[in-house]
Write a protein that holds these residues in place. Sequence first.
Motif, PDB file in Angstrom:
ATOM      1  N   GLY A 285       0.795  -1.224   0.000  1.00 57.75           N
ATOM      2  CA  GLY A 285       0.000   0.000   0.000  1.00 57.75           C
ATOM      3  C   GLY A 285       0.823   1.267   0.000  1.00 57.75           C
ATOM      4  N   GLN A 286       2.136   1.119   0.102  1.00 56.18           N
ATOM      5  CA  GLN A 286       3.005   2.293   0.124  1.00 56.18           C
ATOM      6  C   GLN A 286       3.712   2.491  -1.220  1.00 56.18           C
ATOM      7  N   GLN A 287       4.168   3.711  -1.436  1.00 57.84           N
ATOM      8  CA  GLN A 287       4.902   4.053  -2.647  1.00 57.84           C
ATOM      9  C   GLN A 287       6.321   3.491  -2.548  1.00 57.84           C
ATOM     10  N   VAL A 288       6.658   2.563  -3.443  1.00 57.11           N
ATOM     11  CA  VAL A 288       7.984   1.947  -3.420  1.00 57.11           C
ATOM     12  C   VAL A 288       8.750   2.194  -4.715  1.00 57.11           C
ATOM     13  N   ALA A 289       8.134   2.887  -5.657  1.00 58.04           N
ATOM     14  CA  ALA A 289       8.771   3.143  -6.954  1.00 58.04           C
ATOM     15  C   ALA A 289       8.159   4.388  -7.567  1.00 58.04           C
ATOM     16  N   SER A 290       8.752   4.841  -8.643  1.00 59.53           N
ATOM     17  CA  SER A 290       8.194   5.951  -9.412  1.00 59.53           C
ATOM     18  C   SER A 290       6.768   5.616  -9.847  1.00 59.53           C
ATOM     19  N   SER A 291       5.939   6.620  -9.954  1.00 57.17           N
ATOM     20  CA  SER A 291       4.547   6.406 -10.375  1.00 57.17           C
ATOM     21  C   SER A 291       4.452   5.863 -11.800  1.00 57.17           C
ATOM     22  N   LYS A 292       5.552   5.885 -12.540  1.00 60.04           N
ATOM     23  CA  LYS A 292       5.564   5.353 -13.907  1.00 60.04           C
ATOM     24  C   LYS A 292       5.788   3.839 -13.950  1.00 60.04           C
ATOM     25  N   ILE A 323       3.499  -4.305  -8.343  1.00 62.59           N
ATOM     26  CA  ILE A 323       3.627  -2.857  -8.133  1.00 62.59           C
ATOM     27  C   ILE A 323       2.772  -2.171  -9.193  1.00 62.59           C
ATOM     28  N   GLU A 324       1.879  -1.274  -8.776  1.00 63.62           N
ATOM     29  CA  GLU A 324       1.016  -0.568  -9.717  1.00 63.62           C
ATOM     30  C   GLU A 324       1.176   0.934  -9.540  1.00 63.62           C
ATOM     31  N   ASN A 325       1.649   1.592 -10.602  1.00 65.92           N
ATOM     32  CA  ASN A 325       1.903   3.036 -10.552  1.00 65.92           C
ATOM     33  C   ASN A 325       2.745   3.417  -9.337  1.00 65.92           C
ATOM     34  N   GLY A 326       3.709   2.553  -9.041  1.00 68.60           N
ATOM     35  CA  GLY A 326       4.641   2.809  -7.949  1.00 68.60           C
ATOM     36  C   GLY A 326       4.198   2.317  -6.584  1.00 68.60           C
ATOM     37  N   ILE A 327       2.937   1.873  -6.451  1.00 67.19           N
ATOM     38  CA  ILE A 327       2.399   1.419  -5.164  1.00 67.19           C
ATOM     39  C   ILE A 327       2.553  -0.102  -5.051  1.00 67.19           C
ATOM     40  N   LEU A 328       3.100  -0.582  -3.942  1.00 68.60           N
ATOM     41  CA  LEU A 328       3.245  -2.015  -3.724  1.00 68.60           C
ATOM     42  C   LEU A 328       1.870  -2.624  -3.458  1.00 68.60           C
ATOM     43  N   LYS A 329       1.479  -3.583  -4.314  1.00 67.05           N
ATOM     44  CA  LYS A 329       0.140  -4.154  -4.240  1.00 67.05           C
ATOM     45  C   LYS A 329       0.101  -5.533  -3.580  1.00 67.05           C
ATOM     46  N   MET A 367       7.994  -5.319 -16.456  1.00 65.05           N
ATOM     47  CA  MET A 367       7.419  -3.990 -16.263  1.00 65.05           C
ATOM     48  C   MET A 367       6.533  -3.662 -17.458  1.00 65.05           C
ATOM     49  N   LEU A 368       5.371  -3.081 -17.199  1.00 65.17           N
ATOM     50  CA  LEU A 368       4.446  -2.744 -18.278  1.00 65.17           C
ATOM     51  C   LEU A 368       4.905  -1.509 -19.047  1.00 65.17           C
ATOM     52  N   ASN A 369       4.359  -1.372 -20.234  1.00 63.33           N
ATOM     53  CA  ASN A 369       4.665  -0.234 -21.095  1.00 63.33           C
ATOM     54  C   ASN A 369       4.338   1.099 -20.444  1.00 63.33           C
ATOM     55  N   GLY A 370       5.122   2.103 -20.839  1.00 61.52           N
ATOM     56  CA  GLY A 370       4.804   3.479 -20.511  1.00 61.52           C
ATOM     57  C   GLY A 370       4.359   4.197 -21.772  1.00 61.52           C
ATOM     58  N   GLU A 371       4.495   5.520 -21.781  1.00 64.00           N
ATOM     59  CA  GLU A 371       4.005   6.309 -22.917  1.00 64.00           C
ATOM     60  C   GLU A 371       5.123   6.977 -23.704  1.00 64.00           C
ATOM     61  N   ASP A 372       6.377   6.792 -23.297  1.00 54.43           N
ATOM     62  CA  ASP A 372       7.473   7.493 -23.964  1.00 54.43           C
ATOM     63  C   ASP A 372       7.983   6.729 -25.178  1.00 54.43           C
TER      64      ASP A 372
END
Length: 481
Positions: A285-292, A323-329, A367-372
């Motif tokens: 439930g905590q932020q463990v990575a970049s939101s990307k 991990i989803e959008n940086g949040i540990l799930k 890791m899933l795709n980003g937009e860049d």
Amino acid sequence: MTIPVTDHKRYFIDKLGISERLMERCLGEALSAGGEYADLYFESVTSTSLGVDESMVKTASQGISVGCGVRVLSGERTGYAYTDDLSSEKLLKAARTAALIASGPAKELMSGFRASPEGTSLYPVAGAESDTEIAAKLKLIERADKAARAYDPRITQVRAGINDELRRILVAASDGTFASDTQPLARLNVFVIAKDGANTSRGTSGGGGRVMLDFFEGDKSPEHFASEAARTAILQLDAVEAPAGEMEVVLGPGWPGVLLHEAVGHGLEADFNRKKTSAFAGLIGQQVASSKVTVVDNGTMANRRGSLNIDDEGNPTQETVLIENGILKGFLSDKLNSRLMGMPNTGSGRRESYHHIPMPRMTNTYMLNGEDMPEDIIKSVKRGLYAVNFGGGQVDITNGKFVFSASEAYLIEDGRVTRPVKGATLIGNGPEALKYVSMVGNDLALDEGIGTCGKAGQSVPVGVGMPTVKLDRMTVGGTGK
């Protein structure tokens, strides 16, 4: 109750004489001293390995392994015994041995098996080995040897090999689980040495998956892997020494996902978190990575090396968001750890063979795709390193610190990929490194099908992957400037 017999199960019931009644008796013996849960893991593996060195067949082997492991759980304790003799006498003895960890009246009674759902198979099933197939496999690695030598006269040594197996499993458990599977696995490898005067370099390539031999007649041909190995070796002959220091790092798509697997994936396995030895313990439930950053483990991908119809506890595999959008799930769990931690079972119980107990393991982690756009990621770097491929690495699960050697890497100068470098290592902390991810490409790729993961003395096939990723800060080890 008598359950339906599928083709997978029929091998053990008809050919090896393992009756449903015998399995029930063994589980009853396993629970007789007070265990909470027991299971039987039957396994039969036929394997072939061929190797060519100096354009000659240097190694050739075939093997058959058959056996059963009996496990009993009592609290956090595990009793385990195995046998390669599938007679009723030896199976019952193994069950009684595994039961010794428990004491007291039986806590669970064996009440019959339930039929497991038979879904769509993720991979083709091979038949029995034949001399014709052996000859076809030999031709594949001879083609690889020839193609690598033809790539460049500076290629002075070539080794090529192919390994394949057909693994049949049957899992029967006191909770009613009764599941089976037949799992093919093949891998072709090429290793080369290049020399130019006193300068020597090496290159490797390979691939495969849960596939048949015709897989190597398409885009992933012996010539493809041979050319990749030779290209890497020739490239290193002219490489400059890698610079050292903290800089921007771009990871290429595909196999660089091994860094994600080692530096992050192992720390997301439930047993390490139950014992609080993982850097991620207590952080759901905590932020463990970049939101990307979104990381998943997916055992349901057709033909992939890490995929399984069922895990080694008889549970269907699944796609698990870690991990989803940086949040540990969540974590990857098996029956033992899901029960002790009060969390869902993700179908991640895996073992090397019937000699070993199952534990939470990864399947295909990426890791899933980003937009860049990948080219925009490169353009954004003033001075940094572009790591395309990796060799060996080490990680400390307790703190996430890692060291990885790049087998193919380049300098990025003023937004352009320029000179190849050698001797580059990436040094960092997995959870910390993910916080510096600033750009994620839209070019997700999985590895070629070569991954083997080690944990607690057990090795299992896995897959890795990622899109092009930019990390704003990472320590690079090297001897250049």
